[in-house]
Design a protein around this motif. Structure first.
Motif, PDB file in Angstrom:
ATOM      1  N   ALA A 132       0.855  -1.188   0.000  1.00  0.00           N
ATOM      2  CA  ALA A 132       0.000   0.000   0.000  1.00  0.00           C
ATOM      3  C   ALA A 132       0.894   1.241   0.000  1.00  0.00           C
ATOM      4  O   ALA A 132       0.662   2.196  -0.765  1.00  0.00           O
ATOM      5  CB  ALA A 132      -0.924  -0.005   1.219  1.00  0.00           C
ATOM      6  N   ALA A 133       1.956   1.218   0.819  1.00  0.00           N
ATOM      7  CA  ALA A 133       2.873   2.366   0.883  1.00  0.00           C
ATOM      8  C   ALA A 133       3.540   2.599  -0.470  1.00  0.00           C
ATOM      9  O   ALA A 133       3.706   3.739  -0.908  1.00  0.00           O
ATOM     10  CB  ALA A 133       3.914   2.140   1.976  1.00  0.00           C
ATOM     11  N   MET A 134       3.938   1.520  -1.163  1.00  0.00           N
ATOM     12  CA  MET A 134       4.545   1.691  -2.493  1.00  0.00           C
ATOM     13  C   MET A 134       3.589   2.417  -3.435  1.00  0.00           C
ATOM     14  O   MET A 134       4.005   3.210  -4.272  1.00  0.00           O
ATOM     15  CB  MET A 134       4.873   0.324  -3.109  1.00  0.00           C
ATOM     16  CG  MET A 134       6.059  -0.349  -2.476  1.00  0.00           C
ATOM     17  SD  MET A 134       6.335  -1.921  -3.335  1.00  0.00           S
ATOM     18  CE  MET A 134       7.114  -2.848  -2.032  1.00  0.00           C
ATOM     19  N   ALA A 135       2.298   2.104  -3.291  1.00  0.00           N
ATOM     20  CA  ALA A 135       1.299   2.706  -4.171  1.00  0.00           C
ATOM     21  C   ALA A 135       0.882   4.093  -3.675  1.00  0.00           C
ATOM     22  O   ALA A 135       0.074   4.762  -4.334  1.00  0.00           O
ATOM     23  CB  ALA A 135       0.078   1.786  -4.259  1.00  0.00           C
ATOM     24  N   GLY A 136       1.386   4.500  -2.502  1.00  0.00           N
ATOM     25  CA  GLY A 136       0.956   5.783  -1.915  1.00  0.00           C
ATOM     26  C   GLY A 136      -0.424   5.685  -1.303  1.00  0.00           C
ATOM     27  O   GLY A 136      -1.056   6.689  -0.985  1.00  0.00           O
ATOM     28  N   ALA A 137      -0.924   4.455  -1.133  1.00  0.00           N
ATOM     29  CA  ALA A 137      -2.260   4.264  -0.565  1.00  0.00           C
ATOM     30  C   ALA A 137      -2.160   4.124   0.954  1.00  0.00           C
ATOM     31  O   ALA A 137      -1.085   3.918   1.499  1.00  0.00           O
ATOM     32  CB  ALA A 137      -2.913   3.026  -1.161  1.00  0.00           C
ATOM     33  N   VAL A 138      -3.319   4.235   1.604  1.00  0.00           N
ATOM     34  CA  VAL A 138      -3.342   4.284   3.068  1.00  0.00           C
ATOM     35  C   VAL A 138      -4.217   3.146   3.591  1.00  0.00           C
ATOM     36  O   VAL A 138      -5.384   3.045   3.214  1.00  0.00           O
ATOM     37  CB  VAL A 138      -3.955   5.636   3.527  1.00  0.00           C
ATOM     38  CG1 VAL A 138      -3.947   5.741   5.042  1.00  0.00           C
ATOM     39  CG2 VAL A 138      -3.221   6.798   2.882  1.00  0.00           C
TER      40      VAL A 138
END
Ligand code: PMP
Ligand code: GLN
Length: 392
Positions: A132-138
């Motif tokens: 999720a962090a790689m995608a910038g998602a939370v």
């Protein structure tokens, strides 16, 4: 500052080294019995090894098609049909990946805009938050509560109602708890996805390692077929975790999105192992049920042994893992400190389940330890014998 922090981007800094690498290194360094990282200590069927060897000898050694070899894509589609009644087109609705790990990464990178929210249950497998962090998602976390690892439906509904909620990530059977989500719970998950127009991503790598109850893919629930991406892998089913053959099944437009990412992560996956896993997926149901029955006996061996030593055991319905509360055996010690002390003091390695919780909540999972039982019986007996020397 941990190694890697100097250069690693801020968003990935919480994810320098996985707990599995750390604990497997500790096991090797201390000569401990490794009940940490989830891998069997015996290989799967000889026949599958021979298929891989034959494929190498026959020259299946150049780049296969990016989406996967046709034999495996057809075998995955036939497996989904035979086991779950799901009808898939092997050309447009199946994508082979480098393990479920790449499938999860490629899916989140393909489907999430920066700032989007991913609803997931906590504790959760460690790669979810990292991807999720790689995608910038939370992550939007919904807590599972022992002893049955149930959740509060209102908490789920609130998480799914967020304005940036994009998808729900479900893992059933569940790592680390060994929970199999019940039909009622799956209905609730499906209902919130429909109500808030969320995509569903399901990680089903333990689909064939179920001991109590049965595995129901979320994609089989009414209305879910076209909004669900189903991820699995041959590693756990066939006891070849080092082969890293995984896959994603979904509607054509969703598979096309994930394929676009996969082609720039790895382009394709190792050809000989794809052919071997294709062969294994054709096994008759009693063969795969036999693998689960063997593992169920190991679950009982380890869980009974840990209970006899005074641990409060949450006996899993599935997977490789049992969870214990250590408060009675190691009063006042956190799971993390217990797991760091255990190799030196007893010669056993386990995983502190606190790593599967939000680091912002240090109390979460503080007393919980995960033990892998996918090991030979003498190894499990040896671990239990060593654990008798623990003194608080
Ligand atoms: N998802 C879960 C829940 C897992 O436990 C694991 C670890 N085996 C994976 C994904 C990764 O699977 P693979 O080894 O096929 O990448
Ligand atoms: N899935 C395995 C576990 O939970 C670990 C795989 C890995 O090392 N990334 O133990």
């Amino acid at each position: 500052m941990a190694a890697g922090d100097a250069y690693l981007t801020r968003r990935l800094r919480p994810f320098t080294t996985t707990i599995f690498a750390t604990m497997s290194e500790l096991a090797a360094a201390t000569g401990s019995v490794n009940l940490g990282q989830g891998f069997p200590d015996t290989d799967g069927p000889d026949e599958l090894r021979e298929v891989a060897v034959a494929a190498i000898r026959e020259g299946r050694n150049q780049y296969p098609p990016s989406a996967g070899v046709p034999e495996l894509r057809r075998a995955i589609a036939a497996h989904q049909q035979a086991w779950y009644g799901l009808d898939l087109d092997p050309d447009s609705e199946v994508l082979v990946t480098v393990g479920a790990t790449e499938a999860i990464a490629a899916t989140l990178l393909a489907l999430c805009e920066p700032g989007d929210e991913v609803v997931m249950f906590e504790p959760s497998y460690d790669s979810y938050a990292a991807c999720a962090a790689m995608a910038g998602a939370v992550p939007r976390l919904v807590r599972l509560h022992p002893p049955d690892w149930s959740f509060d439906p209102d908490e789920l509904a609130a998480a799914a109602a967020g304005p940036r909620a994009r998808l729900l990530l479900l893992n059933s059977p569940h790592n680390p708890t060994g929970k199999v989500f019940t039909p009622d719970e799956l209905d609730q998950v499906a209902a919130v996805c429909a109500a808030h127009d969320l995509l569903a991503v399901t990680d089903e790598v333990y689909e064939h390692l179920v001991f109590d109850g049965s595995h129901v893919p979320l994609a089989t629930l009414p209305g879910m077929r076209d909004r669900t991406l189903t991820i699995s892998s041959g590693g756990k089913t066939f006891s070849f975790t080092g082969w890293k053959v995984g896959w994603v099944c979904a509607a054509p437009a969703l598979v096309a999105a994930v394929r676009a990412v996969k082609q720039f992560l790895t382009y394709t996956s190792p050809a000989p192992f794809q052919l071997a896993i294709a062969h294994g997926l054709g096994y008759e149901p009693p063969v795969l049920r036999g693998f689960a029955a063997e593992l169920a006996a190991k679950r009982d061996l380890l869980c009974d042994g840990l209970a006899a030593l005074g641990y409060d055991v949450f006996r899993p319905a599935a997977t490789y893992f049992a969870t214990t509360d250590i408060a009675a055996v190691a009063p006042g010690i956190s799971a993390r400190d217990f797991c760091l002390a255990l190799p030196e003091r007893c010669g056993v390695v386990a995983i502190p389940s606190s790593v599967f919780y939000d680091p912002a909540d240090p109390a979460a999972g503080r007393n919980l330890v995960r033990w892998a039982f996918c090991k030979r019986d003498p190894v499990l007996h040896e671990a239990l014998a060593r654990l008798t020397s623990w003194e608080p």
